[in-house]
Enzyme design. Sequence first.
Site, PDB file in Angstrom:
ATOM      1  N   ASP A 125      11.864  -4.486  75.838  1.00 28.54           N
ATOM      2  CA  ASP A 125      12.932  -5.246  75.186  1.00 28.54           C
ATOM      3  C   ASP A 125      13.129  -6.531  75.977  1.00 28.54           C
ATOM      4  O   ASP A 125      12.743  -6.627  77.148  1.00 28.54           O
ATOM      5  CB  ASP A 125      14.239  -4.457  75.128  1.00 28.54           C
ATOM      6  CG  ASP A 125      15.346  -5.231  74.409  1.00 28.54           C
ATOM      7  OD1 ASP A 125      15.072  -5.736  73.300  1.00 28.54           O
ATOM      8  OD2 ASP A 125      16.455  -5.358  74.949  1.00 28.54           O
ATOM      9  N   SER A 126      13.746  -7.508  75.327  1.00 26.59           N
ATOM     10  CA  SER A 126      14.019  -8.774  76.004  1.00 26.59           C
ATOM     11  C   SER A 126      15.056  -8.612  77.103  1.00 26.59           C
ATOM     12  O   SER A 126      15.205  -9.491  77.944  1.00 26.59           O
ATOM     13  CB  SER A 126      14.502  -9.808  74.989  1.00 26.59           C
ATOM     14  OG  SER A 126      15.688  -9.369  74.356  1.00 26.59           O
ATOM     15  N   CYS A 153      12.738  -4.128  70.335  1.00 26.73           N
ATOM     16  CA  CYS A 153      13.447  -5.387  70.141  1.00 26.73           C
ATOM     17  C   CYS A 153      13.169  -5.857  68.723  1.00 26.73           C
ATOM     18  O   CYS A 153      12.002  -6.016  68.338  1.00 26.73           O
ATOM     19  CB  CYS A 153      12.958  -6.423  71.157  1.00 26.73           C
ATOM     20  SG  CYS A 153      13.609  -8.091  70.918  1.00 26.73           S
ATOM     21  N   GLU A 181      24.392  -7.871  77.844  1.00 27.71           N
ATOM     22  CA  GLU A 181      23.586  -8.075  79.045  1.00 27.71           C
ATOM     23  C   GLU A 181      24.463  -8.180  80.299  1.00 27.71           C
ATOM     24  O   GLU A 181      24.046  -7.800  81.396  1.00 27.71           O
ATOM     25  CB  GLU A 181      22.744  -9.341  78.912  1.00 27.71           C
ATOM     26  CG  GLU A 181      21.594  -9.238  77.934  1.00 27.71           C
ATOM     27  CD  GLU A 181      20.466  -8.362  78.446  1.00 27.71           C
ATOM     28  OE1 GLU A 181      20.168  -8.395  79.647  1.00 27.71           O
ATOM     29  OE2 GLU A 181      19.887  -7.624  77.628  1.00 27.71           O
ATOM     30  N   CYS A 233      19.970  -5.247  65.939  1.00 28.38           N
ATOM     31  CA  CYS A 233      19.539  -5.618  67.289  1.00 28.38           C
ATOM     32  C   CYS A 233      19.766  -4.397  68.161  1.00 28.38           C
ATOM     33  O   CYS A 233      20.796  -3.716  68.031  1.00 28.38           O
ATOM     34  CB  CYS A 233      20.345  -6.808  67.806  1.00 28.38           C
ATOM     35  SG  CYS A 233      20.049  -7.211  69.555  1.00 28.38           S
ATOM     36  N   HIS A 236      20.649  -4.189  71.119  1.00 33.93           N
ATOM     37  CA  HIS A 236      21.846  -4.310  71.951  1.00 33.93           C
ATOM     38  C   HIS A 236      23.098  -3.794  71.236  1.00 33.93           C
ATOM     39  O   HIS A 236      24.072  -3.396  71.886  1.00 33.93           O
ATOM     40  CB  HIS A 236      22.085  -5.780  72.331  1.00 33.93           C
ATOM     41  CG  HIS A 236      21.131  -6.329  73.338  1.00 33.93           C
ATOM     42  ND1 HIS A 236      19.822  -6.652  73.036  1.00 33.93           N
ATOM     43  CD2 HIS A 236      21.297  -6.641  74.654  1.00 33.93           C
ATOM     44  CE1 HIS A 236      19.230  -7.131  74.117  1.00 33.93           C
ATOM     45  NE2 HIS A 236      20.099  -7.134  75.104  1.00 33.93           N
TER      46      HIS A 236
END
Length: 287
Positions: free
Chosen positions: A11-12, A74, A154, A186, A188
């Site tokens: 994932d980013s 992602c 994040e 997403c 996240h």
Amino acid sequence: MSNSGPVGVFDSGVGGLSVLAELRRALPDEHFLYLGDTAHVPIGARSDEEIRDLTDRAVTALHARGAKAVVVACNTASAFSLSHLRSRFEMPIIGLVPAVKPAVQATRSGTIGVLATPGTLRGTLLADVIGQFAVAAGVRVLQAVSRDLVPLVEAGLADSLEARAVLREVLTPLAEAGADQLVLGCTHYPFLAGSIRAEFGETFTLVDSSAAVARHTRDVLTREGLLGPPGAHGEVTYLFTGDVDAARRVVATLTAPDMHNGQHLPTAAGGVSWPTPEPLRIEPVRT
């Protein structure tokens, strides 16, 4: 290819931890390598070519460490990179598809919402699944986008007043329009489920693709003869391209039981059931 290697998860940043949790539930005997490209998060604001390059570099790093398969956890990277990756690597490459189909099947109001990043909205994958499943069924799809939510997750601020304020701004139009399903577009965003519930109660059923991706990964490993030997205690090594100490703090927060009422962080499936807490094996990596 040997079945003894780990499964790579890319994932980013830390959003793919929501997918990792479901993978560990579906594949408790597998070892995992999780690579978060925190040096470049968020990737959605980058060019298509740069997204493909960053994803390629990450998958190359996982392959070099012995990964027998890679889950691109992602949505943005999946939207721009899957075809390229599958032409480059012989190992299975598994990507994400926004969970529009189950949302369409479950809606009673005939209106669903999709909460996505700018990068995912820019790609064609989301438009393709909307056309395939929602348009064909006569279901209206309302889209919401924010550049602020990924950085908040994040930073370990998924359960914060700042996150709730952003969610209130971007999701209120969907609630007022009658959307009863909310696709979390997403990885996240499952970590924002508590904040969404705090603002909107049971207005939306939250839908994400993590559990489906985990089941598909298990099926692929079985078909390819790559399932690890039974009876092993699967472990995770976390790799990050950015600040390892900062990543350690956020990973510890997102993989620990929620401090509110002692429950795990909620997802669309009703809860992330993490294994017994274990020491975090976190390493820096260059891609």
